[in-house]
Design a protein around this motif. Structure first.
Motif, PDB file in Angstrom:
ATOM      1  N   ALA A 173      47.276  47.825  96.989  1.00  0.00           N
ATOM      2  CA  ALA A 173      48.699  47.728  96.673  1.00  0.00           C
ATOM      3  C   ALA A 173      49.177  46.277  96.735  1.00  0.00           C
ATOM      4  N   SER A 174      48.641  45.506  97.675  1.00  0.00           N
ATOM      5  CA  SER A 174      49.089  44.128  97.853  1.00  0.00           C
ATOM      6  C   SER A 174      48.562  43.191  96.771  1.00  0.00           C
ATOM      7  N   VAL A 175      47.316  43.410  96.365  1.00  0.00           N
ATOM      8  CA  VAL A 175      46.670  42.505  95.416  1.00  0.00           C
ATOM      9  C   VAL A 175      46.785  42.999  93.983  1.00  0.00           C
ATOM     10  N   PRO A 178      42.469  47.856  92.357  1.00  0.00           N
ATOM     11  CA  PRO A 178      41.868  49.007  93.038  1.00  0.00           C
ATOM     12  C   PRO A 178      40.395  48.722  93.342  1.00  0.00           C
ATOM     13  N   PHE A 179      39.908  49.204  94.495  1.00  0.00           N
ATOM     14  CA  PHE A 179      38.531  48.922  94.879  1.00  0.00           C
ATOM     15  C   PHE A 179      38.063  49.911  95.940  1.00  0.00           C
ATOM     16  N   VAL A 204      45.395  37.533  97.882  1.00  0.00           N
ATOM     17  CA  VAL A 204      43.939  37.680  97.764  1.00  0.00           C
ATOM     18  C   VAL A 204      43.450  38.621  98.862  1.00  0.00           C
ATOM     19  N   ALA A 205      42.620  39.584  98.489  1.00  0.00           N
ATOM     20  CA  ALA A 205      41.994  40.473  99.462  1.00  0.00           C
ATOM     21  C   ALA A 205      40.716  39.826  99.983  1.00  0.00           C
ATOM     22  N   GLY A 250      39.766  42.854  85.065  1.00  0.00           N
ATOM     23  CA  GLY A 250      41.029  42.152  85.271  1.00  0.00           C
ATOM     24  C   GLY A 250      41.166  41.510  86.628  1.00  0.00           C
ATOM     25  N   ALA A 251      40.044  41.221  87.282  1.00  0.00           N
ATOM     26  CA  ALA A 251      40.073  40.594  88.604  1.00  0.00           C
ATOM     27  C   ALA A 251      38.986  39.537  88.706  1.00  0.00           C
ATOM     28  N   SER A 252      39.229  38.534  89.552  1.00  0.00           N
ATOM     29  CA  SER A 252      38.235  37.507  89.842  1.00  0.00           C
ATOM     30  C   SER A 252      37.698  37.738  91.248  1.00  0.00           C
ATOM     31  N   PHE A 253      36.383  37.659  91.409  1.00  0.00           N
ATOM     32  CA  PHE A 253      35.719  37.921  92.683  1.00  0.00           C
ATOM     33  C   PHE A 253      34.909  36.705  93.115  1.00  0.00           C
TER      34      PHE A 253
END
Length: 275
Positions: A173-175, A178-179, A204-205, A250-253
């Motif tokens: 919810a913060s970032v 979903p993961f 950032v998570a 849609g996310a950078s890791f």
């Protein structure tokens, strides 16, 4: 001390700047500088070129180094010919003192001679895309966070691993990503918990893991829909930290851990397959 009499004035003045000439030559050059404005102007340009070259080389030394190269160098005896070539080049750079200064001065002369506008304009036109610059900025922030939090003994994480369902709901919810928390026991890493960070102005998570040896690893990710999405893994190193980055959904890791750890990409691939 060098003997530079009979050589080009640029070389003689370079040796003068470095303090590598004898007293008689120093006296001779100082007398020349006192009466010759052109020689004095050349000396100033050489000094400017020296500063330009030193700065450029210092920037080069601080550029991120590929993890594979670092590990190859650390192997010592038995390193590949590629590593030996790198060592040879490094030794040459240390031993050659005058010619790099002259080359750097030549660049400075070109800039001072009227080409500065062209170079600056070309640099502006070749600026990195916004998403690449942003990615670099957030990785720098992540490296700084990791160095601080990985040394915490009693406050390594904000929410402990025992509250895994809460972590997934809270961070998603913060970032905005979903993961599922990757289980990395097969890689020798135990999940310790999570934190919420801010990097490059975005939430950032951070999922934190500990190895049996006590080394701290972290998986960090943020929402990033700008630019093309690529799940290609890229390895780099920032001083004592190794980093493996990729993009997906849609996310950078990024996976962060000790630079000496040889299985970073293998861990990153497992994370990408399960997160």
């Amino acid at each position: 001390m060098q003997q530079t009499k009979g050589q080009a004035l640029e070389i003689r003045l370079s040796a003068y700047i470095d303090g590598e000439i004898g007293e008689s030559e120093r006296t001779e050059l100082e007398a020349l500088l006192a009466r010759d404005d052109d020689a004095k102007a050349l000396l100033e340009r050489l000094k400017a070129g020296s500063g330009f070259g030193d700065t450029a080389f210092e920037d080069f030394l601080h550029d991120p180094v590929p993890l594979a190269l670092v590990r190859q160098i650390k192997q010592g005896p038995g390193a590949s010919p590629k590593t030996e070539r790198v060592a040879t080049v490094a030794a040459t750079v240390r031993n050659v003192r005058i010619w790099p200064r002259v080359a750097a001065a030549s660049v400075a002369l070109m800039l001072l001679g009227g080409a500065a506008g062209y170079v600056i304009g070309a640099a502006n036109n070749a600026a990195e895309p916004t998403n690449v610059a942003s990615a670099r900025g957030w990785l720098d922030d992540i490296a700084d966070y990791h160095r601080i939090y990985s040394r915490q003994k009693d406050h390594l994480v904000e929410v402990p691993a025992s509250e895994a369902p809460k972590i997934e709901t809270w961070l998603a919810a913060s970032v905005g990503v979903p993961f599922k928390i990757p289980q990395l026991g097969g890689k020798g890493l135990a999940f310790e918990g999570a934190r919420l960070l801010v990097a490059n102005g975005k939430p950032v998570a951070q999922l934190v893991y500990r190895s049996a040896e006590g080394e701290i690893f972290a998986i960090c990710f943020l929402k990033n829909t700008s630019g093309p999405q690529s799940d290609q893994f890229e390895e780099s190193i920032r001083d004592d930290l190794g980093m493996v980055t990729w993009q997906r959904g849609g996310a950078s890791f990024v996976l962060v851990g000790p630079s000496a750890h040889v299985g970073m990409q293998d861990i990153a691939e497992s994370v990408a397959a399960t997160i």
